[in-house]
Design a protein around this motif. Structure first.
Motif, mmCIF file in Angstrom:
data_model
loop_
_atom_site.group_PDB
_atom_site.id
_atom_site.type_symbol
_atom_site.label_atom_id
_atom_site.label_comp_id
_atom_site.label_asym_id
_atom_site.label_seq_id
_atom_site.Cartn_x
_atom_site.Cartn_y
_atom_site.Cartn_z
ATOM 1 N N GLY A 88 42.090 28.270 45.474
ATOM 2 C CA GLY A 88 41.742 29.352 45.052
ATOM 3 C C GLY A 88 39.941 30.131 45.932
ATOM 4 O O GLY A 88 39.699 31.272 46.463
ATOM 5 N N LEU A 89 39.295 28.812 45.464
ATOM 6 C CA LEU A 89 37.255 28.845 45.530
ATOM 7 C C LEU A 89 37.635 29.138 46.619
ATOM 8 O O LEU A 89 36.586 29.502 47.832
ATOM 9 N N LEU A 90 37.701 27.482 48.277
ATOM 10 C CA LEU A 90 37.831 27.395 49.337
ATOM 11 C C LEU A 90 38.498 29.125 50.042
ATOM 12 O O LEU A 90 37.925 29.472 50.834
ATOM 13 N N ARG A 91 39.770 29.428 49.292
ATOM 14 C CA ARG A 91 39.831 30.512 49.888
ATOM 15 C C ARG A 91 38.904 31.976 50.007
ATOM 16 O O ARG A 91 38.836 32.724 50.721
ATOM 17 N N ARG A 92 38.369 31.649 48.906
ATOM 18 C CA ARG A 92 37.852 32.871 48.456
ATOM 19 C C ARG A 92 36.091 33.234 48.970
ATOM 20 O O ARG A 92 35.644 34.088 49.556
ATOM 21 N N ASP A 146 29.076 19.242 36.715
ATOM 22 C CA ASP A 146 28.244 20.343 36.312
ATOM 23 C C ASP A 146 29.563 22.147 36.605
ATOM 24 O O ASP A 146 29.643 22.406 37.812
ATOM 25 N N PRO A 147 29.264 22.636 35.821
ATOM 26 C CA PRO A 147 29.660 23.895 36.118
ATOM 27 C C PRO A 147 29.722 24.699 37.057
ATOM 28 O O PRO A 147 30.804 25.456 37.682
ATOM 29 N N THR A 237 38.174 31.521 30.924
ATOM 30 C CA THR A 237 36.928 31.241 31.478
ATOM 31 C C THR A 237 35.863 31.252 31.337
ATOM 32 O O THR A 237 35.792 30.347 30.302
ATOM 33 N N TYR A 238 35.072 30.571 32.756
ATOM 34 C CA TYR A 238 34.060 30.914 32.555
ATOM 35 C C TYR A 238 33.189 31.710 33.765
ATOM 36 O O TYR A 238 33.640 32.040 35.359
ATOM 37 N N ASP A 244 29.834 35.751 38.325
ATOM 38 C CA ASP A 244 30.964 35.266 38.948
ATOM 39 C C ASP A 244 31.587 34.708 37.335
ATOM 40 O O ASP A 244 31.505 33.580 37.683
ATOM 41 N N THR A 245 32.833 35.206 37.493
ATOM 42 C CA THR A 245 34.123 35.170 36.344
ATOM 43 C C THR A 245 35.071 34.354 36.891
ATOM 44 O O THR A 245 35.555 34.775 37.674
ATOM 45 N N VAL A 246 35.523 32.826 36.911
ATOM 46 C CA VAL A 246 36.504 32.024 37.188
ATOM 47 C C VAL A 246 37.793 31.847 35.945
ATOM 48 O O VAL A 246 37.346 31.304 34.721
ATOM 49 N N ARG A 247 38.457 32.256 36.564
ATOM 50 C CA ARG A 247 39.468 32.155 35.224
ATOM 51 C C ARG A 247 40.161 30.973 35.651
ATOM 52 O O ARG A 247 40.430 30.319 36.422
ATOM 53 N N GLY A 248 41.269 30.337 34.750
ATOM 54 C CA GLY A 248 41.495 28.787 34.501
ATOM 55 C C GLY A 248 42.685 29.033 35.512
ATOM 56 O O GLY A 248 43.487 30.072 35.372
#
Length: 303
Positions: A88-92, A146-147, A237-238, A244-248
């Motif tokens: 999902g990160l790559l697509r976003r 590192d998150p 979440t992080y 930017d909030t990232v869901r698991g």
């Protein structure tokens, strides 16, 4: 032309070409900018095999996947192929500007890699609950990536959150976040564990396999390995420093060739080679789900 035929054609086109040693992006050959958790399997296995079989040099660099996306967006790096540990990160980040397709080729599990010669490692080896053992660790004795730079880092924090909820561990996530060491270079995450200067690290299963270290795997509802538990993972979440909030989400590796890549054909050839190497991926500790295509995938990549 389909996958296997394309790789064969690439090999024929480069027959007789001398392949130089691997090195930095920008050198002659296909260039790959990848998630750091794949550094060993790509640099020591698939990359050299690709060179041998096609005559096309392999050039790889490895960072946390968030750092990889930023490097592409800011034109700090100009690779042919991008590989991410978070589909999902790559697509976003790269769709609508750098690519319009990707292919999912692998998955992984998040758990605890440890050194058996340390106090914490011995307790993990003896089967004590991992969350109780890590809670007793000294500050800096457990590492995460590192998150802010890497999905493995924010998945570590999300795993702490899921464990807090599942096991009724009040304050566990915040306590762990306050005491772990954050490694900015994902490929170096296990260096301290190997040497014994750190006891443990939250890592992917394949990283433990790569470095011949023991690995404690939490149950599926905590380890991000099972796509059927996507809703459970999404409960954690992080939020990054920039808001930017990232869901698991399940660990899914995907790859693409960037629009306008200097060696687009060689990039397609490498992605095809990756898709046709499931046994190598498995030997290096990765799981290999059914290949999934997303977006406007070139005909040469489709099965």
């Amino acid at each position: 032309m389909r996958r296997r035929g394309f790789v064969a054609a690439l090999a024929g086109a480069t027959a007789g070409v001398t392949v130089p040693a691997t090195g930095c992006l920008g050198s002659r050959g296909v260039t790959v900018l990848s998630a750091g958790s794949l550094a060993v399997v790509l640099d020591e296995n698939l990359g050299p095999a690709f060179e041998d079989d096609t005559g096309t040099a392999y050039r790889g660099e490895y960072y946390g996947s968030k750092a990889v996306m930023r490097m592409v967006e800011e034109r700090q790096k100009d690779p042919d192929v991008v590989v991410s540990a978070d589909a999902g990160l790559l697509r976003r980040r790269l769709y609508d500007g750098h690519t319009d397709w990707d292919v999912v080729f692998g998955s992984n599990s998040v758990g605890i890699t440890y050194n058996e010669g340390t106090r914490i490692g011995k307790r993990l080896r003896d089967g004590e609950p991992w969350y109780e053992v890590l809670r007793d660790a000294d500050d800096g004795d457990v590492a995460i990536s590192d998150p802010e730079l890497d999905p493995l880092g924010y998945r570590a924090v999300q795993m702490f959150e899921l464990a807090e909820e599942k096991h009724g561990l009040d304050g566990f996530k915040n306590e762990m976040v306050s005491k772990v060491y954050e490694e900015p270079q994902e490929p170096q995450l296990l260096a301290g564990v190997r040497s014994g200067t750190r006891s443990a690290a939250v890592a992917y299963r394949n990283m433990a396999v790569d470095h011949d270290l023991p690995f404690h795997e939490p149950p599926d509802e905590l380890n991000f390995s099972n796509p059927e538990l996507a809703d459970t993972y999404a409960e954690a979440t992080y939020t990054t420093e920039d808001g930017d909030t990232v869901r698991g989400s399940p660990v899914l590796y995907n790859a693409t060739v960037l629009d306008g890549a200097d060696r687009y054909g060689a990039g397609i050839g490498f992605v095809n080679y990756l898709l046709d190497s499931p046994d190598t991926l498995r030997r290096n500790g990765l799981s290999v789900p059914e290949i999934r295509y997303n977006g406007e995938v070139p005909e040469e990549v489709s099965a």
